[in-house]
Design a protein around this motif. Structure first.
Motif, PDB file in Angstrom:
ATOM      1  N   PRO A   1       0.383  10.504  -6.615  1.00 32.22           N
ATOM      2  CA  PRO A   1       0.750  11.759  -7.023  1.00 32.22           C
ATOM      3  C   PRO A   1       1.626  12.463  -5.985  1.00 32.22           C
ATOM      4  CG  PRO A   1      -1.585  11.517  -6.291  1.00 32.22           C
ATOM      5  CD  PRO A   1      -1.157  10.154  -6.446  1.00 32.22           C
ATOM      6  N   LYS A   2       1.559  12.157  -4.795  1.00 32.37           N
ATOM      7  CA  LYS A   2       2.186  12.875  -3.786  1.00 32.37           C
ATOM      8  C   LYS A   2       3.990  12.715  -3.720  1.00 32.37           C
ATOM      9  CE  LYS A   2       2.163  14.674   0.865  1.00 32.37           C
ATOM     10  NZ  LYS A   2       1.519  14.542   2.445  1.00 32.37           N
ATOM     11  N   PHE A   3       4.070  11.423  -3.781  1.00 30.83           N
ATOM     12  CA  PHE A   3       5.632  11.052  -3.695  1.00 30.83           C
ATOM     13  C   PHE A   3       6.208  10.839  -5.043  1.00 30.83           C
ATOM     14  CE2 PHE A   3       5.978  11.470   0.699  1.00 30.83           C
ATOM     15  CZ  PHE A   3       4.797  10.886   1.140  1.00 30.83           C
TER      16      PHE A   3
ATOM     17  N   MET B   1       2.058   1.534  -3.451  1.00 23.56           N
ATOM     18  CA  MET B   1       1.224   2.480  -4.115  1.00 23.56           C
ATOM     19  C   MET B   1       1.073   3.763  -4.081  1.00 23.56           C
ATOM     20  SD  MET B   1      -1.642  -0.674  -4.499  1.00 23.56           S
ATOM     21  CE  MET B   1      -2.963   0.142  -3.680  1.00 23.56           C
ATOM     22  N   ALA B   2       1.359   4.247  -2.559  1.00 23.92           N
ATOM     23  CA  ALA B   2       1.137   5.642  -2.221  1.00 23.92           C
ATOM     24  C   ALA B   2       2.435   6.441  -2.826  1.00 23.92           C
ATOM     25  CB  ALA B   2       1.205   5.677  -0.877  1.00 23.92           C
TER      26      ALA B   2
ATOM     27  N   ILE C   1       0.801  -1.374  -0.033  1.00 24.09           N
ATOM     28  CA  ILE C   1       0.025  -0.090  -0.046  1.00 24.09           C
ATOM     29  C   ILE C   1       0.805   1.303  -0.080  1.00 24.09           C
ATOM     30  CG2 ILE C   1      -1.820   1.079   1.135  1.00 24.09           C
ATOM     31  CD1 ILE C   1      -2.738  -1.469   0.063  1.00 24.09           C
ATOM     32  N   GLU C   2       1.912   1.281   0.684  1.00 20.92           N
ATOM     33  CA  GLU C   2       3.025   2.457   0.856  1.00 20.92           C
ATOM     34  C   GLU C   2       3.675   2.507  -0.685  1.00 20.92           C
ATOM     35  OE1 GLU C   2       2.114   4.650   2.534  1.00 20.92           O
ATOM     36  OE2 GLU C   2       3.518   4.685   4.186  1.00 20.92           O
TER      37      GLU C   2
ATOM     38  N   PRO D   1       6.963   6.383   2.195  1.00 18.45           N
ATOM     39  CA  PRO D   1       7.557   6.443   0.737  1.00 18.45           C
ATOM     40  C   PRO D   1       8.780   7.381   0.708  1.00 18.45           C
ATOM     41  CG  PRO D   1       4.966   6.600   0.795  1.00 18.45           C
ATOM     42  CD  PRO D   1       5.593   6.661   2.274  1.00 18.45           C
TER      43      PRO D   1
ATOM     44  N   ILE E   1       3.934   5.372  -5.962  1.00 14.31           N
ATOM     45  CA  ILE E   1       3.891   5.664  -7.176  1.00 14.31           C
ATOM     46  C   ILE E   1       2.770   6.649  -7.556  1.00 14.31           C
ATOM     47  CG2 ILE E   1       3.063   4.475  -9.307  1.00 14.31           C
ATOM     48  CD1 ILE E   1       4.229   1.907  -8.155  1.00 14.31           C
TER      49      ILE E   1
END
Lengths: 172, 204, 410
Positions: free
Chosen positions: B53-55, B48-49, B45-46, B141, B51
């Motif tokens: 927009p924020k990171f 995916m986070a 899940i991290e 991330p 990949i």
């Protein structure tokens, strides 16, 4: 009348032993051989239409060793019931009747009990391991099974050895 | 532990052309590290986070998270590896073409994490060589991006063209062999017999 | 099991040397695949594009959690409960704590309950955002993934400010929560809730009337009422089929009877209905969160942790000054025992009924902790829904059933 009384009166004779647990859920104590009959009556006469779980507790070293637990919920009445039966570890291991034809949602739970405890459910079509690999030898949730496992990488080593034994010409 | 051997030839054996070509090849490789996300559990899940927009890992060239190992460069093992899944994970690693790198994201893939149980592989480095370990449960991330940057610096130190020109590439993988210390293999794998002496026990 | 399938055709309907029929293909959608629902393996038997049989194989993430509880003890298992349904960690914490509190006979103070409700509803929003984002990207709506993860990042920031970690927070303790919610966090949550309903409208504008989304989801994976109950489904899967069962209403816990919210229910029971149910649930969760923030304002200064020194750690300042509290601290950390007996505590998680059956023999060594995972039942229903449909419908069905492998395999 409260939930326990309603269930016992709807089940009729012979009524199993009943009590209300700490969480307010009525509990019935039955013999393993009466399990199918009782659960079928719970479904037809008492309105329990969904199975919540099927699980077991290993009470090693007390005998009979395994205690099988079923829990059901009734949509119409809004209450639950927990049914328990003690199982003997017979000559071939503990056996219990399967309820997967009455409640299809119990199929995976029964496979999990077989996988973790070794309880064979008679009448279950396709009883095989659910969580551990199919060739695994042990039953992890038994009390005499160590937490770190017994040779956990055995199946992987066999696979790796078989990969190396492939004839020359195929990709390693 | 096995013997300590430096990876590749010593710096004095290179020439001007080889070092410049090395720099170019490494620059291309490190800025287009296409990840193979092996998102197994919570770290997935991290991932995916990351990949997301924020990171935005695409800033680092790791744009194309292709899910086919044949098209990927870096395998990010994100999550707990169990013995049932180990065969599939090893197959994915083997299917990746050279040059390839492995990031063990999170403590579960680095060392088994909080699970010292009968079903969990105690670290993905039992099965394959790992380049960067990222601790955390799950790591932020930012931490995985830091690991990617460390991997980029590690790739910049490689000398593929020099090894090619010096002829020290008689088996596959030698051009990108980059381990100074042998990997920590408890289970013999296809590659481990090349780096561990044959009489090494578990854990070297 | 699958080798015994044969194809039956009416005489004269298929030409004997028609190359398109008569051969089944076995397709392995292996444990690693891009539909980001985790490590699930599907052994599919296909006749062209039509699925004849699909057999899910689970267990690729089985970490032995139930055995771990018996080894570690009740308190140390809290960190493991986060990693069950890892898209909503605080919900699992709350469910486990509630089961233990039932067994211990412990009451939670009101502020503790309000904080738990706030955390659970924020987690429900986060979980449904994952559903929307991953199902969207599976069916081709790639933008949904980025939009939903953007919102999820905002929730991560709130949780980071409150608990110190983005996910796997482990912020719930027996008797309440670890620490109080500060004013700044409350204001941040209020700010998030002001912008969130507009975002949900934006998601709906993109998907609900979208022709492609409608065609991929309408009448796909139809689950009747009786089937849903027979297959032990719960949560949005059950409500999508028209069964109005929500444990927050039927068996209220944590003070849910005092909150004002609607429970969306579907009609047909297909993937589209389940999608609508979950989107509406996000709005209702935002509504509950707003009420929880109001209650937090009213209970300011209240206790958020129960006082029972058999199970709840005393504050560190007291431990350093009082011998009695020091002994309590020591006993709880090393040797906390729950009363003998068993209890089942269940909550309405975003996947369905998440329950913990905890059995104790009176010692500090747990006898049994069984995790009733709703996602296991969701996976079980895949063959029933996918049989006879196209392979591309399988992706829609898997997305709409919304399971998390950490919970399935435990």
């Amino acid at each position: 009348m409260n939930a326990l009384e309603r269930i016992l009166s709807a089940l009729g004779d012979p009524a199993p032993q009943g009590s209300t647990g700490r969480d307010g859920i009525p509990c019935l104590e039955i013999e393993a051989k009466d399990a199918r009959r009782t659960i079928a009556r719970l479904k037809s006469a008492c309105g329990f239409d969904t199975n919540t779980f099927v699980t077991a507790i290993d009470r090693f070293p007390a005998e009979p060793r395994f205690e099988l637990l079923w829990q059901f919920r009734s949509l119409v009445h809004g209450d639950r019931v927990r049914v328990r039966a003690r199982l003997d570890a017979g000559p071939e291991g503990p056996r219990a009747p399967s309820i997967a034809d009455l409640f299809p949602g119990a199929a995976y739970s029964e496979r999990e009990c077989f996988d973790m405890f070794g309880i064979v459910f008679e009448g279950h079509a396709g009883l095989k391991r659910l969580l551990m690999p199919e060739e695994y030898d042990h039953f992890p949730l038994r009390k005499d099974f160590p937490h770190q496992g017994i040779e956990p990488d055995r199946l992987y080593r066999e696979w790796d050895r078989r990969r190396h034994e492939k004839p020359a010409g195929s990709a390693t | 532990m096995g013997s300590l051997k430096p990876a590749g030839p010593s710096p004095s054996e290179g020439g001007f052309f080889a070092t410049r070509a090395d720099w170019l090849v490494n620059w291309g490789r490190k800025n287009s590290l296409w990840p193979m996300p092996l998102g197994l559990s919570c770290c997935g899940i991290e991932l995916m986070a990351m990949i997301g927009p924020k990171f935005d890992i695409a800033r680092f060239g790791a744009e194309a998270a292709r899910f086919s190992p044949r098209q990927c460069d870096v395998l990010i093992v994100a999550g707990t590896l169990t013995w049932k899944m180990a065969e599939a994970c090893r197959t994915i690693y083997d299917q990746m073409p050279d040059p390839k790198w492995v990031i063990a994201m999170g403590v579960c893939s680095s060392s088994g994490g909080m699970y010292d149980s009968y079903a969990v592989v105690q670290g993905v480095d039992m099965l394959m060589p790992v380049d960067v370990y990222v601790p955390g449960c799950p790591p932020r991330p930012d931490a995985v991006i830091d690991a990617l940057i460390k991997l980029q610096k590690k790739i910049a130190r490689e000398r593929p063209v020099e090894l090619l020109l010096s002829g020290d590439n008689d088996d596959e993988g030698a051009g990108t062999r980059r381990f100074s210390y042998p990997p920590n293999h408890a289970v013999p794998t296809t590659r481990s017999h090349e780096v561990l002496p044959p009489d090494a026990g578990p854990r070297g | 099991m699958t080798e015994s399938l044969t194809l039956e055709y009416e005489p004269g309907t298929v030409s004997g040397d028609d190359p398109l029929h008569g051969e089944l293909m076995h397709l392995n959608v292996g444990p690693q695949h891009p539909a980001t629902h985790g490590v699930l393996r599907l052994k599919i038997t296909l006749d062209g594009e039509t699925i004849r049989e699909v057999e899910p194989v689970v267990g690729y993430l089985h970490r032995g959690k139930e055995k771990t509880c018996e080894t570690l003890g009740w308190r140390r298992f809290f960190v493991h409960t986060d990693r069950l349904d890892y898209v909503q960690p605080l919900t699992n914490n709350c469910a486990y704590a509630m089961a233990l509190e039932e067994l211990a006979g412990l009451e939670i103070p009101e502020r503790g309950q309000v904080i738990r409700v706030l955390l659970m509803e924020l987690s429900r929003i986060a979980s449904h955002l994952i559903y929307l984002g991953t199902t969207g990207i599976d069916l081709g709506a790639v933008t949904m993934f980025f939009f939903c993860f953007n919102e999820r990042e905002k929730i991560y920031e709130l949780l980071d400010a409150y608990t110190g970690h983005r996910m796997n927070n482990t912020y719930v303790r027996i008797g309440g929560v670890y620490a109080d919610v500060e004013e700044s966090v409350q204001d941040a949550v209020t700010g998030f809730l002001e912008t969130f309903p507009a975002k949900v409208d934006e998601f709906e504008k993109m998907l609900t009337g979208n022709r492609i989304w409608y065609d991929r989801n309408r009448d796909v994976g139809v689950l009747t009422r009786d089937d849903a109950l027979a297959w032990s489904l719960s949560g949005p899967n059950l409500r999508g089929s028209g069964v109005e069962l929500d444990l927050r209403r039927a068996e209220p816990y944590c003070g849910y009877e005092a909150y004002d919210f609607d429970v969306p229910v579907g009609t047909i029971g297909d993937c589209y209905d389940r999608y609508l149910v979950r989107v509406e649930e996000m709005r209702q969760s935002a509504r509950i969160c707003r009420q929880a923030i109001d209650k937090l304002g009213k209970t300011r200064g209240g206790e958020f942790l129960a006082e029972d020194r058999r199970f709840v750690l005393p504050p560190k300042s007291e431990v350093r000054q009082s011998m009695e509290e020091l002994i309590h601290q020591f006993k709880i950390v090393t040797d906390m025992a729950l009363p003998a007996g068993e209890a089942y505590g269940s909550i309405e998680s975003s996947k369905g009924e998440l329950g913990f059956l905890v059995a104790s023999d009176g010692t500090s060594h747990p006898l049994r902790c069984h995790i009733r995972a709703p996602s296991l039942m969701n996976v079980q229903a895949i063959p029933h829904l996918a049989r006879g449909r196209l392979l591309s419908d399988l992706v829609a069905i898997i997305g709409s059933l919304d399971f998390v492998m950490g919970e399935v395999d435990r």
